[in-house]
Design a protein around this motif. Sequence first.
Motif, PDB file in Angstrom:
ATOM      1  N   TYR A  71      14.248   1.809  -1.356  1.00  0.00           N
ATOM      2  CA  TYR A  71      14.208   2.479  -2.650  1.00  0.00           C
ATOM      3  C   TYR A  71      12.786   2.976  -2.872  1.00  0.00           C
ATOM      4  N   ARG A  72      12.654   4.179  -3.407  1.00  0.00           N
ATOM      5  CA  ARG A  72      11.346   4.774  -3.656  1.00  0.00           C
ATOM      6  C   ARG A  72      11.271   5.269  -5.097  1.00  0.00           C
ATOM      7  N   THR A  73      10.184   4.952  -5.776  1.00  0.00           N
ATOM      8  CA  THR A  73      10.081   5.379  -7.165  1.00  0.00           C
ATOM      9  C   THR A  73       9.930   6.896  -7.285  1.00  0.00           C
ATOM     10  N   ASP A  74       9.395   7.561  -6.241  1.00  0.00           N
ATOM     11  CA  ASP A  74       9.261   9.011  -6.316  1.00  0.00           C
ATOM     12  C   ASP A  74      10.596   9.720  -6.142  1.00  0.00           C
ATOM     13  N   LEU A  75      11.564   9.047  -5.546  1.00  0.00           N
ATOM     14  CA  LEU A  75      12.889   9.633  -5.338  1.00  0.00           C
ATOM     15  C   LEU A  75      13.942   9.033  -6.254  1.00  0.00           C
ATOM     16  N   ASN A  76      13.856   7.729  -6.485  1.00  0.00           N
ATOM     17  CA  ASN A  76      14.878   7.030  -7.265  1.00  0.00           C
ATOM     18  C   ASN A  76      14.468   6.748  -8.701  1.00  0.00           C
ATOM     19  N   GLY A  77      13.247   7.115  -9.083  1.00  0.00           N
ATOM     20  CA  GLY A  77      12.777   6.775 -10.417  1.00  0.00           C
ATOM     21  C   GLY A  77      12.487   5.280 -10.489  1.00  0.00           C
ATOM     22  N   THR A  78      12.476   4.727 -11.682  1.00  0.00           N
ATOM     23  CA  THR A  78      12.261   3.289 -11.839  1.00  0.00           C
ATOM     24  C   THR A  78      13.381   2.535 -11.131  1.00  0.00           C
ATOM     25  N   HIS A 137       0.807  -1.224   0.000  1.00  0.00           N
ATOM     26  CA  HIS A 137       0.000   0.000   0.000  1.00  0.00           C
ATOM     27  C   HIS A 137       0.842   1.277   0.000  1.00  0.00           C
ATOM     28  N   HIS A 138       1.861   1.293  -0.837  1.00  0.00           N
ATOM     29  CA  HIS A 138       2.665   2.502  -1.074  1.00  0.00           C
ATOM     30  C   HIS A 138       3.325   3.057   0.194  1.00  0.00           C
ATOM     31  N   GLY A 139       3.581   2.158   1.151  1.00  0.00           N
ATOM     32  CA  GLY A 139       4.224   2.605   2.380  1.00  0.00           C
ATOM     33  C   GLY A 139       3.266   3.155   3.410  1.00  0.00           C
ATOM     34  N   VAL A 173      11.164  -1.857  -1.551  1.00  0.00           N
ATOM     35  CA  VAL A 173      10.848  -0.913  -2.621  1.00  0.00           C
ATOM     36  C   VAL A 173       9.452  -0.367  -2.380  1.00  0.00           C
ATOM     37  N   ILE A 174       9.333   0.959  -2.426  1.00  0.00           N
ATOM     38  CA  ILE A 174       8.038   1.610  -2.243  1.00  0.00           C
ATOM     39  C   ILE A 174       7.647   2.279  -3.555  1.00  0.00           C
ATOM     40  N   SER A 175       6.545   1.813  -4.128  1.00  0.00           N
ATOM     41  CA  SER A 175       6.038   2.399  -5.365  1.00  0.00           C
ATOM     42  C   SER A 175       5.079   3.527  -4.978  1.00  0.00           C
ATOM     43  N   VAL A 176       5.468   4.763  -5.275  1.00  0.00           N
ATOM     44  CA  VAL A 176       4.704   5.903  -4.784  1.00  0.00           C
ATOM     45  C   VAL A 176       4.987   7.128  -5.651  1.00  0.00           C
ATOM     46  N   GLY A 177       4.023   8.044  -5.701  1.00  0.00           N
ATOM     47  CA  GLY A 177       4.202   9.318  -6.393  1.00  0.00           C
ATOM     48  C   GLY A 177       3.648  10.424  -5.528  1.00  0.00           C
ATOM     49  N   LYS A 178       3.504  11.598  -6.082  1.00  0.00           N
ATOM     50  CA  LYS A 178       2.937  12.706  -5.326  1.00  0.00           C
ATOM     51  C   LYS A 178       1.519  12.342  -4.912  1.00  0.00           C
TER      52      LYS A 178
END
Length: 345
Positions: free
Chosen positions: A322-329, A274-276, A295-300
């Motif tokens: 690792y976070r997709t909002d900070l680290n990209g893919t 749940h995106h962290g 790995v946390i899949s998340v955006g704004k």
Amino acid sequence: MRKICFALLTISMLLSNTAVSMAHPGRTDANGGHTCRTNCAKWGLADGEYHYHNAAGTIKPAESTAETPDPAKETDDDSSDATLVADKIKVASKGKLSVYFLNIGQGDATYIRTAAGDDILIDAGKNEAGDVVVDYLKQLRVDDIEIMISTHPDADHVGGLDTVLRNFKVENVYAPKVSHTTDTFKDFLLAVKQEGLKIKEAKAGVLLPLKGVTARFVGPVAAYGDDLNDWSAVLHLTYGINKFLFTGDAEKRSETDMLAGKLALKADVLKAGHHGSVSSTSPAFLKAVAPKYAVISVGKNSYGHPAATILNRLKAAKASVYRTDLNGTVTAVSDGKKISFLKVK
């Protein structure tokens, strides 16, 4: 005579540089690399392969430059589409398992390529993320998808799957036995029907028909009524001695049932639920999984994802985050013994 010699030398240099430019054009990116555009075979590269040149002009394929990035270092691009271009992708070499946690904003989309060449897609973000996921898969030369998994009917997970279905041949579709009344979910069901497919039930104990890996659903264990998050299909994948756990939006109730069922949960890499959110990744569940990486899949978003409580909990568990909002893919590659994270940006 000197002027003539100098002129000839200058012309020779210009012709040489022009020949290289014509044979192998393309501006380098911030990492000093770029994609092959013409005469790729001449350079020992596949069409569109990302690579580097050293000072002597020698080709260095992307695989030789793989390194583990600093997960805490923020990128300068929070977009979910423009970053998904070929010159920012390092494609893992054959014979390895590659897992791409795609940067598609607030939502989930994970693409897995097994060492045997099978393709697995878990979710595809919101409706608008569908084209982004399709573009990414095409850049990775995906021709068909052996396994598509819709973890649950929430729009930020199922939204883009109908677009993927219209663009790729999909052999198997798995989803938990729960429905929803939204147009987004109906679009997914319609796309499955139009492709002549039937949805196979994703539930604890179901083994996926894949070679070289063991991929088994460990959730959902039970029925959860209107609680769509706890219905999430949770996949445990093993390659060699390396293990991955993909949790969708599974929350504490589902986590508790998985623990009670004494299912195989331990994993080197955890896709945090749940995106962290504080509703997932409970202390007991995290202890059972004992991940080295999360790995946390998340955006704004306006939900407070990822929660400071969860970030601190993962830190206390000594998991690199690792976070997709900070680290990209986020790209993880396993040879069956060791897991490496490739720097995409």
